[in-house]
Design an enzyme around this catalytic site. Structure first.
Site, PDB file in Angstrom:
ATOM      1  N   GLY A   1       0.837  -1.191   0.000  1.00 52.55           N
ATOM      2  CA  GLY A   1       0.000   0.000   0.000  1.00 52.55           C
ATOM      3  C   GLY A   1       0.870   1.237   0.000  1.00 52.55           C
ATOM      4  N   CYS A   2       0.360   2.292   0.557  1.00 50.38           N
ATOM      5  CA  CYS A   2       1.083   3.559   0.600  1.00 50.38           C
ATOM      6  C   CYS A   2       2.449   3.371   1.255  1.00 50.38           C
ATOM      7  CB  CYS A   2       0.272   4.590   1.381  1.00 50.38           C
ATOM      8  SG  CYS A   2       1.110   6.170   1.536  1.00 50.38           S
ATOM      9  N   PHE A   3       3.490   3.809   0.556  1.00 48.03           N
ATOM     10  CA  PHE A   3       4.834   3.588   1.104  1.00 48.03           C
ATOM     11  C   PHE A   3       5.097   4.388   2.361  1.00 48.03           C
ATOM     12  CE2 PHE A   3       6.252   6.079  -2.923  1.00 48.03           C
ATOM     13  CZ  PHE A   3       5.849   7.303  -2.405  1.00 48.03           C
ATOM     14  N   TRP A   4       4.326   5.428   2.616  1.00 46.70           N
ATOM     15  CA  TRP A   4       4.494   6.188   3.860  1.00 46.70           C
ATOM     16  C   TRP A   4       4.398   5.274   5.073  1.00 46.70           C
ATOM     17  CZ3 TRP A   4       0.507  10.689   3.014  1.00 46.70           C
ATOM     18  CH2 TRP A   4       0.985  11.584   2.052  1.00 46.70           C
TER      19      TRP A   4
END
Length: 176
Positions: free
Chosen positions: A12-15
């Site tokens: 998912g979001c790499f953050w």
């Protein structure tokens, strides 16, 4: 002297994929970026539009004498919904799909075995749908996306909570 190795995971979001790995001894760096697509040096905007073929991922440089690839796999599984192959939490589409990108045959075998163990554990009632693919070119994301949890902690924590990721992890991994 031990040679450093790379591990690449998409969840998912790499953050939300940097901090879980960044806190372990033996992890030298965690870089947010894009992989799996055809376009060279894609931008965040291009990848988010969904037509480059890239997946948001993290590339981890690690010392195998201090943390094993198998330990990194265990950390990875505990950050995602492994039953959802169409994105993760609030982020939908191929650019957010969960993938283990292996760099060599040993990593491929370890990833397959790890996935099989998770399936056999019956921790999840749905099938495990995480892809296991050979690593290709990795393009670092723009500077503002690197170590986002440190640069924008309030935004990061709000996003992690509101996306559903935090509650999912607590529900399914509270015993780890």
């Amino acid at each position: 002297m031990t040679q450093l190795e790379k591990a690449t995971f998409a969840g998912g979001c790499f953050w939300c994929m940097v901090k879980p790995f960044d806190q372990y001894e033996g992890v030298v760096s965690v870089l947010s970026g894009y992989t799996g697509g055809e376009l060279k040096n894609p931008t965040y905007r291009q990848v988010c539009q969904g037509d480059t073929g890239h997946t948001e991922a993290v590339e981890i440089t690690f010392c195998p004498d201090k943390i094993s690839y198998e330990q990194l796999l265990d950390i990875f599984w505990q950050q995602i919904d492994p039953t959802d192959d169409n994105g993760q939490f609030a982020d939908r589409g191929d650019s957010y799909r969960p993938v283990i990108f292996y760099h060599n045959q040993a990593q491929q075998h370890a990833a397959i075995a790890s996935k099989q163990r998770l399936e056999q554990s019956q921790r999840f009632t749905q099938p495990i749908k995480v892809a296991i693919e050979q690593a290709t070119s990795f393009y670092p994301a723009e500077h503002e996306h690197q170590n986002f949890y440190q640069k924008q902690p309030a935004h990061y924590n709000r996003y992690r909570q509101l996306s559903g990721r935090a509650d999912f992890i607590i529900k399914h991994w509270h015993d780890k």
